[in-house]
Each structure stands twice: as structure tokens, then as C-alpha cells.
Scaffold this motif. Structure first.
Motif, PDB file in Angstrom:
ATOM      1  N   ARG A 186       0.874  -1.182   0.000  1.00 60.70           N
ATOM      2  CA  ARG A 186       0.000   0.000   0.000  1.00 60.70           C
ATOM      3  C   ARG A 186       0.912   1.233   0.000  1.00 60.70           C
ATOM      4  N   ILE A 187       0.964   1.930  -1.114  1.00 61.91           N
ATOM      5  CA  ILE A 187       1.840   3.090  -1.263  1.00 61.91           C
ATOM      6  C   ILE A 187       1.055   4.330  -0.868  1.00 61.91           C
ATOM      7  N   THR A 188       1.514   5.024   0.144  1.00 66.15           N
ATOM      8  CA  THR A 188       0.820   6.195   0.673  1.00 66.15           C
ATOM      9  C   THR A 188       1.646   7.454   0.446  1.00 66.15           C
ATOM     10  N   ALA A 189       0.989   8.610   0.534  1.00 68.88           N
ATOM     11  CA  ALA A 189       1.659   9.894   0.330  1.00 68.88           C
ATOM     12  C   ALA A 189       2.528  10.225   1.540  1.00 68.88           C
ATOM     13  N   PRO A 190       3.825  10.468   1.342  1.00 69.85           N
ATOM     14  CA  PRO A 190       4.693  10.805   2.482  1.00 69.85           C
ATOM     15  C   PRO A 190       4.458  12.214   3.010  1.00 69.85           C
ATOM     16  N   VAL A 191       4.019  13.147   2.144  1.00 70.01           N
ATOM     17  CA  VAL A 191       3.745  14.525   2.549  1.00 70.01           C
ATOM     18  C   VAL A 191       2.484  14.991   1.836  1.00 70.01           C
ATOM     19  N   SER A 192       1.948  16.075   2.305  1.00 75.31           N
ATOM     20  CA  SER A 192       0.798  16.678   1.631  1.00 75.31           C
ATOM     21  C   SER A 192       1.288  17.506   0.457  1.00 75.31           C
ATOM     22  N   GLY A 193       0.533  17.498  -0.633  1.00 71.98           N
ATOM     23  CA  GLY A 193       0.921  18.262  -1.805  1.00 71.98           C
ATOM     24  C   GLY A 193       0.109  17.882  -3.022  1.00 71.98           C
ATOM     25  N   ARG A 194       0.642  18.271  -4.176  1.00 69.88           N
ATOM     26  CA  ARG A 194      -0.014  18.009  -5.449  1.00 69.88           C
ATOM     27  C   ARG A 194       0.765  16.939  -6.200  1.00 69.88           C
ATOM     28  N   VAL A 195       0.043  15.937  -6.708  1.00 66.23           N
ATOM     29  CA  VAL A 195       0.677  14.886  -7.502  1.00 66.23           C
ATOM     30  C   VAL A 195       0.765  15.343  -8.945  1.00 66.23           C
ATOM     31  N   GLY A 196       1.795  14.854  -9.637  1.00 68.03           N
ATOM     32  CA  GLY A 196       1.975  15.192 -11.046  1.00 68.03           C
ATOM     33  C   GLY A 196       1.347  14.158 -11.957  1.00 68.03           C
ATOM     34  N   LEU A 197       1.931  14.007 -13.131  1.00 66.27           N
ATOM     35  CA  LEU A 197       1.445  13.025 -14.096  1.00 66.27           C
ATOM     36  C   LEU A 197       1.996  11.651 -13.735  1.00 66.27           C
ATOM     37  N   ARG A 198       1.142  10.631 -13.834  1.00 66.71           N
ATOM     38  CA  ARG A 198       1.587   9.279 -13.513  1.00 66.71           C
ATOM     39  C   ARG A 198       2.606   8.797 -14.546  1.00 66.71           C
ATOM     40  N   ARG A 199       3.536   7.984 -14.083  1.00 68.51           N
ATOM     41  CA  ARG A 199       4.604   7.486 -14.938  1.00 68.51           C
ATOM     42  C   ARG A 199       4.483   6.001 -15.242  1.00 68.51           C
ATOM     43  N   VAL A 200       3.447   5.379 -14.737  1.00 65.64           N
ATOM     44  CA  VAL A 200       3.233   3.949 -14.982  1.00 65.64           C
ATOM     45  C   VAL A 200       1.739   3.688 -14.922  1.00 65.64           C
ATOM     46  N   ASP A 201       1.281   2.704 -15.681  1.00 60.28           N
ATOM     47  CA  ASP A 201      -0.138   2.367 -15.734  1.00 60.28           C
ATOM     48  C   ASP A 201      -0.418   1.088 -14.958  1.00 60.28           C
ATOM     49  N   VAL A 202      -1.676   0.942 -14.604  1.00 56.96           N
ATOM     50  CA  VAL A 202      -2.124  -0.254 -13.897  1.00 56.96           C
ATOM     51  C   VAL A 202      -1.855  -1.487 -14.763  1.00 56.96           C
ATOM     52  N   GLY A 203      -1.407  -2.567 -14.104  1.00 51.42           N
ATOM     53  CA  GLY A 203      -1.110  -3.815 -14.796  1.00 51.42           C
ATOM     54  C   GLY A 203       0.361  -4.045 -15.041  1.00 51.42           C
ATOM     55  N   ASN A 204       1.172  -2.996 -14.909  1.00 58.00           N
ATOM     56  CA  ASN A 204       2.609  -3.155 -15.115  1.00 58.00           C
ATOM     57  C   ASN A 204       3.262  -3.759 -13.879  1.00 58.00           C
ATOM     58  N   LEU A 205       4.381  -4.416 -14.113  1.00 56.49           N
ATOM     59  CA  LEU A 205       5.168  -4.979 -13.017  1.00 56.49           C
ATOM     60  C   LEU A 205       6.058  -3.890 -12.444  1.00 56.49           C
ATOM     61  N   ILE A 206       5.888  -3.624 -11.167  1.00 61.69           N
ATOM     62  CA  ILE A 206       6.644  -2.570 -10.489  1.00 61.69           C
ATOM     63  C   ILE A 206       7.828  -3.190  -9.756  1.00 61.69           C
ATOM     64  N   ARG A 207       8.969  -2.517  -9.849  1.00 57.92           N
ATOM     65  CA  ARG A 207      10.167  -2.966  -9.125  1.00 57.92           C
ATOM     66  C   ARG A 207      10.654  -1.832  -8.231  1.00 57.92           C
ATOM     67  N   SER A 208      11.212  -2.214  -7.102  1.00 58.96           N
ATOM     68  CA  SER A 208      11.719  -1.204  -6.172  1.00 58.96           C
ATOM     69  C   SER A 208      12.926  -0.461  -6.725  1.00 58.96           C
ATOM     70  N   SER A 209      13.583  -1.032  -7.733  1.00 60.30           N
ATOM     71  CA  SER A 209      14.763  -0.397  -8.323  1.00 60.30           C
ATOM     72  C   SER A 209      14.420   0.577  -9.435  1.00 60.30           C
ATOM     73  N   ASP A 210      13.127   0.743  -9.762  1.00 62.81           N
ATOM     74  CA  ASP A 210      12.731   1.669 -10.815  1.00 62.81           C
ATOM     75  C   ASP A 210      13.083   3.099 -10.404  1.00 62.81           C
ATOM     76  N   ALA A 211      13.869   3.787 -11.240  1.00 66.40           N
ATOM     77  CA  ALA A 211      14.315   5.146 -10.899  1.00 66.40           C
ATOM     78  C   ALA A 211      13.214   6.184 -11.101  1.00 66.40           C
ATOM     79  N   ASP A 212      12.346   5.973 -12.078  1.00 66.35           N
ATOM     80  CA  ASP A 212      11.327   6.977 -12.383  1.00 66.35           C
ATOM     81  C   ASP A 212      10.218   7.020 -11.354  1.00 66.35           C
TER      82      ASP A 212
END
Length: 388
Positions: A186-212
Motif C-alpha cells: 500500500r503506497i501512501t503519500a509521504p507529505v501533503s501536496g499536489r501529484v503530477g502526471l503518472r509514470r506507470v499504468d495499472v497492470g505493469n510490473l513494479i520494481r523497487s529499483s525503478d528510478a522513475d
């Protein structure tokens, strides 16, 4: 009676010649008239130059430093996943304001639930073995008191219990780690603010080493502005900071036609940049209306307080190869060039540190063509800008 044929053409030629002489004389008179005026002016009758003036005045001036700044979030975070897995769902809209702790994304938790169950099962097995070993130790203690078991057997049992107690701590750490990994799905917001444009879509395999990462989160309320001031202004700035740490700061749009927000000076850097000869400062703004946007260029006006100074309109100041100067009108209504040293400015007014006294008249309009000693004709006096 016979007529003289040549008489009529001769009379016409005479009239035409006379008219030509009249036109030529008129043209010569028209051409010579302005040149006679110029010659008369050059001979000492030059017309005075019409000018508009203002008087230098001694009055309190609001000291203000102007600079160009960049809007910078107090916190800017690239939201990344700490675990690997399939991205099941995004819980935000692009550009949305979120609060700290809000759920942003969900990674497939099932593999981590399995690992947690496995760790908990191993922990239960080892706990049961530890309980059995502790019962054996108590029994061995009673038998050793009755001399039914040797001291070596009792010592061996004590060692076994301590070994199982250590395994219990290791099992607990494994369970805690499995719970933590499951929580990271469960990825939560660390601070309050405005989110930008998403860089990945639902269904993709996420890795902790992803730099983006998944998305960038920037805190916008409050927000800060970074700007620099030149080194010569440092003494006045430090004096103002000592007397009033929270100096007022205004942020204006690029064209300086609209104020974007008011804030306070929050921090001053500890070194001067030797490459530019400037000192970096940070101002903080509440930015409740989101008028300030990250990475936006703004004009900064830093209020340092007020001090008594000789003030003139900034329109009177000219810039030459040897420095700043003004045209001063003497008692004979002649313009005299005067070198001046300028101080802080306040809007359309600027203070003069040296070279000018209060009450002296300076030219603010009609400066083009003025030379040292030129005669002038005062057509108006701008009392408002002179601080009258």
C-alpha cells in the motif's frame, strides 16, 4: 493700318520672365528664413530646452531589495514502490491535492501474504519446541536437586533453551519483516501536496529499483521561493535580519503587474557564491490559493525597513560609462551634470547616497539633448514623485 506682329509675343515673354523672378525670390526667402533663425540661435540666441523637473527631498524611504526568484517546493518526492509486484490500482487523479498518509497505489499483496503466513507458521513451530524445552529444564532442575541427573545434563538443557529463545527472536523478526513487506504494497503519500502526471499504468510490473517511480509529489502549501541578493547589499540585509528576523517578502508576476503572494524571509545561506558574488535566501509563502507554482520565475521584493534618505524619481537617473548621473538645474536655469551614488529603491523612487542635496531640482523629462550648461525652460514640476 499695318500691325507689328512681334509686339504681342515680346510682351508675353516679358510677363513670363517677371513672374519667374518673383517665384525665385519667394523660394530664396523661404529657404533663407529658417537658416537665419538657426544662425541666430548658434550666435547665442538658442532657445531653452523645455523640461519637467522634480525636487530631491529628505524623507523616510522604505528600503526594498528586488531580485528574481524561483518557486521551490519545501518537499518534492518521487514516489517509488519499496517492493516488487503487479500494480493493481492507482488511487489518485493527476494533478490532485493529497494529504500525508493518503493511499496512492496498491501493489498485488498476495505473494507477501503467503510469506507472512509461512513466517508465522515457522514461528509457531519453534515456540512449541521452546515451551517443551523450558518444561524439560524445570524438570531437570528438580531431578538435579535430588541427584537424579548430573550437572552436565542440566547445563545442556539450559543451553538448548537459550538456543530456542534466540530462534524465537529471529522468528519474530522474520514475521515483522513479512508484515512490513505486506504493508509496503500500500503506497501512501509521504507529505501533503499536489501529484503530477503518472509514470506507470495499472497492470505493469513494479520494481523497487525503478528510478522513475510512480509519480512526483510536490508540497505547494506552504511553498518557498529561492532568490539571491548581491554582495554589496549584505550589510543592510544582515542589519535588517538582526532587528526583525521575519522580514516581509512579496512575490510578483514576471511583468510585475500583479502580486502573487506575501510571505516571510525564512533562511539565509551561510556562504556567498564566489562565482556570482551573490547570497542565496529562502522565503516561505502560505500559498493557500496556489498562485505560486513550482519552478515558476517570480520577482521578489524584500522589505528591509525604513531609513531617512535623499530621494528622487528614478526617471531622473541616467547611466553613463563612468556611473550614474543626473541633470541638476541651477539658479540660472541651466542644466549641470552631477555624478551620484545611488542607494536602495522603493518603487519609482530611489535614494541618493552622495552627490545630491535635498531641495535641488533634477530633470525627469526632456533629458535628451541636454548638455552641461544647456539653458532650460521648466514647464512643470512633478511634486508627487519628488515626495512633496
Amino acid at each position: 493700318m499695318p500691325l507689328d506682329p512681334p509686339s504681342r509675343p515680346r510682351r508675353n515673354r516679358t510677363l513670363l520672365l517677371a513672374a519667374s523672378f518673383v517665384m525665385l525670390a519667394a523660394l530664396l526667402a523661404w529657404w533663407a528664413w529658417p537658416r537665419a533663425d538657426v544662425a541666430a540661435d548658434d550666435a547665442g540666441g538658442r532657445k531653452p530646452t523645455p523640461v519637467r523637473i522634480a525636487r530631491a527631498s529628505a524623507e523616510p524611504l522604505q528600503l526594498r531589495l528586488k531580485a528574481i526568484g524561483t518557486v521551490t517546493p519545501l518537499h518534492s518526492v518521487v514516489v517509488r514502490s519499496r517492493v516488487d509486484g503487479e500494480l493493481l490500482k492507482l488511487h489518485f487523479n493527476e494533478g490532485q491535492h493529497v494529504k500525508a498518509g493518503d493511499l496512492l497505489a496498491q501493489i498485488d499483496p498476495r505473494p507477501y501474504e503467503v510469506r507472512l503466513a509461512q513466517a508465522q507458521g515457522t514461528q509457531q513451530q519453534n515456540l512449541a519446541e521452546l515451551e517443551n524445552a523450558e518444561r524439560q529444564l524445570r524438570r531437570f532442575g528438580e531431578l538435579h536437586a535430588q541427584n537424579y541427573v548430573s550437572g552436565q545434563e542440566l547445563s545442556d538443557q539450559q543451553s538448548k533453551v537459550r538456543q530456542l529463545q534466540g530462534r524465537r527472536m529471529s522468528d519474530q523478526a522474520t514475521v515483522d519483516e513479512a508484515k512490513l513487506q505486506l504493508q509496503y504494497t500500500r503506497i501512501t503519500a509521504p507529505v501533503s501536496g499536489r501529484v503530477g502526471l503518472r509514470r506507470v499504468d495499472v497492470g505493469n510490473l513494479i520494481r523497487s529499483s525503478d528510478a522513475d517511480g510512480l509519480v512526483t509529489l510536490a508540497q505547494t502549501a506552504p511553498i518557498s521561493v529561492l532568490f539571491t541578493v548581491p554582495e554589496p547589499e549584505l550589510p543592510a540585509l544582515l542589519d535588517a535580519v538582526r532587528s526583525q528576523p521575519a522580514l516581509a517578502v512579496q512575490a510578483w508576476a514576471r511583468e510585475e503587474r500583479a502580486a502573487l503572494g506575501s510571505g516571510e524571509l525564512s533562511s539565509v545561506d551561510n556562504v556567498i557564491d564566489t562565482a556570482t558574488g551573490t547570497l542565496k535566501l529562502r522565503a516561505q509563502f502560505a500559498n493557500a490559493d496556489d498562485a505560486l507554482f513550482p519552478n515558476q520565475f517570480v520577482n521578489i521584493r524584500l522589505q528591509l525597513g525604513a531609513q531617512d534618505a535623499v530621494v528622487i524619481p528614478d526617471a531622473a537617473v541616467q547611466f553613463g560609462s563612468k556611473g550614474n548621473y543626473v541633470h541638476v538645474i541651477d539658479k540660472d536655469d541651466k542644466a549641470q551634470r552631477r555624478d551620484v551614488v545611488l542607494g536602495p529603491a522603493d518603487g519609482t523612487r530611489v535614494s541618493v547616497r552622495s552627490g545630491l542635496k535635498a531641495g535641488e531640482k533634477v530633470v525627469v523629462e526632456g533629458i535628451d539633448g541636454l548638455e552641461d550648461g544647456s539653458a532650460v525652460r521648466i514647464i512643470s514640476e512633478d511634486a508627487a514623485q519628488a515626495g512633496a
